[in-house]
Each structure stands twice: as C-alpha cells, then as structure tokens.
Design a protein around this motif. Sequence first.
Motif, PDB file in Angstrom:
ATOM      1  N   MET A   1       0.847  -1.184   0.000  1.00 17.69           N
ATOM      2  CA  MET A   1       0.000   0.000   0.000  1.00 17.69           C
ATOM      3  C   MET A   1       0.891   1.246   0.000  1.00 17.69           C
ATOM      4  N   GLU A   2       0.588   2.161  -0.899  1.00 16.58           N
ATOM      5  CA  GLU A   2       1.368   3.396  -0.954  1.00 16.58           C
ATOM      6  C   GLU A   2       0.927   4.349   0.150  1.00 16.58           C
ATOM      7  N   PRO A   3       1.855   5.119   0.683  1.00 16.49           N
ATOM      8  CA  PRO A   3       1.489   6.049   1.761  1.00 16.49           C
ATOM      9  C   PRO A   3       0.548   7.143   1.256  1.00 16.49           C
ATOM     10  N   VAL A   4      -0.362   7.550   2.120  1.00 18.35           N
ATOM     11  CA  VAL A   4      -1.323   8.602   1.801  1.00 18.35           C
ATOM     12  C   VAL A   4      -0.972   9.820   2.643  1.00 18.35           C
ATOM     13  N   THR A   5      -0.858  10.968   2.013  1.00 20.05           N
ATOM     14  CA  THR A   5      -0.624  12.220   2.734  1.00 20.05           C
ATOM     15  C   THR A   5      -1.966  12.709   3.244  1.00 20.05           C
ATOM     16  N   LEU A   6      -2.157  12.691   4.551  1.00 22.73           N
ATOM     17  CA  LEU A   6      -3.453  13.048   5.135  1.00 22.73           C
ATOM     18  C   LEU A   6      -3.690  14.548   5.229  1.00 22.73           C
ATOM     19  N   ILE A   7      -2.617  15.339   5.255  1.00 24.97           N
ATOM     20  CA  ILE A   7      -2.752  16.796   5.257  1.00 24.97           C
ATOM     21  C   ILE A   7      -2.012  17.306   4.022  1.00 24.97           C
ATOM     22  N   PRO A   8      -2.759  17.603   2.950  1.00 26.80           N
ATOM     23  CA  PRO A   8      -2.118  18.062   1.716  1.00 26.80           C
ATOM     24  C   PRO A   8      -1.193  19.252   1.966  1.00 26.80           C
ATOM     25  N   ASN A   9      -0.018  19.218   1.385  1.00 24.76           N
ATOM     26  CA  ASN A   9       1.003  20.263   1.547  1.00 24.76           C
ATOM     27  C   ASN A   9       1.436  20.445   2.993  1.00 24.76           C
ATOM     28  N   ASN A  10       1.085  19.490   3.867  1.00 24.15           N
ATOM     29  CA  ASN A  10       1.462  19.512   5.283  1.00 24.15           C
ATOM     30  C   ASN A  10       1.083  20.819   5.977  1.00 24.15           C
ATOM     31  N   SER A  11      -0.068  21.378   5.567  1.00 23.01           N
ATOM     32  CA  SER A  11      -0.516  22.640   6.169  1.00 23.01           C
ATOM     33  C   SER A  11      -2.031  22.720   6.179  1.00 23.01           C
ATOM     34  N   LEU A  12      -2.565  23.274   7.253  1.00 23.97           N
ATOM     35  CA  LEU A  12      -4.000  23.546   7.344  1.00 23.97           C
ATOM     36  C   LEU A  12      -4.322  24.984   6.961  1.00 23.97           C
ATOM     37  N   LEU A  13      -3.312  25.772   6.662  1.00 22.54           N
ATOM     38  CA  LEU A  13      -3.526  27.183   6.349  1.00 22.54           C
ATOM     39  C   LEU A  13      -4.105  27.351   4.946  1.00 22.54           C
ATOM     40  N   THR A  14      -5.158  28.147   4.848  1.00 23.41           N
ATOM     41  CA  THR A  14      -5.791  28.454   3.569  1.00 23.41           C
ATOM     42  C   THR A  14      -6.046  29.956   3.499  1.00 23.41           C
ATOM     43  N   ALA A  15      -6.196  30.458   2.286  1.00 27.12           N
ATOM     44  CA  ALA A  15      -6.390  31.895   2.104  1.00 27.12           C
ATOM     45  C   ALA A  15      -7.807  32.338   2.444  1.00 27.12           C
ATOM     46  N   THR A  16      -8.775  31.451   2.235  1.00 27.95           N
ATOM     47  CA  THR A  16     -10.181  31.828   2.414  1.00 27.95           C
ATOM     48  C   THR A  16     -10.954  30.697   3.089  1.00 27.95           C
ATOM     49  N   PRO A  17     -12.117  31.007   3.636  1.00 31.14           N
ATOM     50  CA  PRO A  17     -12.972  29.954   4.176  1.00 31.14           C
ATOM     51  C   PRO A  17     -13.372  28.935   3.100  1.00 31.14           C
ATOM     52  N   GLU A  18     -13.619  29.385   1.874  1.00 33.11           N
ATOM     53  CA  GLU A  18     -13.969  28.457   0.787  1.00 33.11           C
ATOM     54  C   GLU A  18     -12.848  27.446   0.559  1.00 33.11           C
ATOM     55  N   GLU A  19     -11.605  27.917   0.523  1.00 34.73           N
ATOM     56  CA  GLU A  19     -10.472  26.994   0.384  1.00 34.73           C
ATOM     57  C   GLU A  19     -10.391  26.060   1.589  1.00 34.73           C
TER      58      GLU A  19
END
Length: 82
Positions: A1-19
């Motif tokens: 099984m290939e590893p899955v990145t659970l937090i894309p780009n290793n960050s929860l920071l987004t520019a907007t609420p929609e993102e």
Amino acid sequence: MEPVTLIPNNSLLTATPEEGRQLAIKMARLIIKTTQPDAQVRETLRGVYASDAMMLIAIGQTVATEFSTIAAANNYWHDVRP
C-alpha cells in the motif's frame, strides 16, 4: 500500500474559508481512502451510503469536524469579515 498524505502540503492554512471547506472535504476523503485502501471496495460501498441518510449525515459531520479544525488553525481567517 502506498502512503497517503493526510494533510495536503502539510498545512492547514488556507487563504479563504472556501479553500478551507475544500480542504476539509479533501481530508475527509483521504481518511476514507486510508481506512479502506481498496478502490474497488470503496466503489462498491458508494452505492450503500449514497442511499442511506444516516451515513450521509455522518459524512457531513466528518467534513464539519475537519473544517472546524482548519478554521481554528486559520484564526477563523484572522477575524476578517467581508
């Protein structure tokens, strides 16, 4: 099984609420993929939960929990209101 990145780009920071909401949906999907790594099984199960109101509500709750975490990490978008 290939590893899955659970937090894309290793960050929860987004520019907007929609993102942030889009990230929450992606993270909820990733946890399903991690829990059931077999794509064929996941495809088969879609028919089950697609017609089960309680399962759909549970999916919504999972996304809401992820979004709450993301919103907190973003200081609720630095308290900026449109």
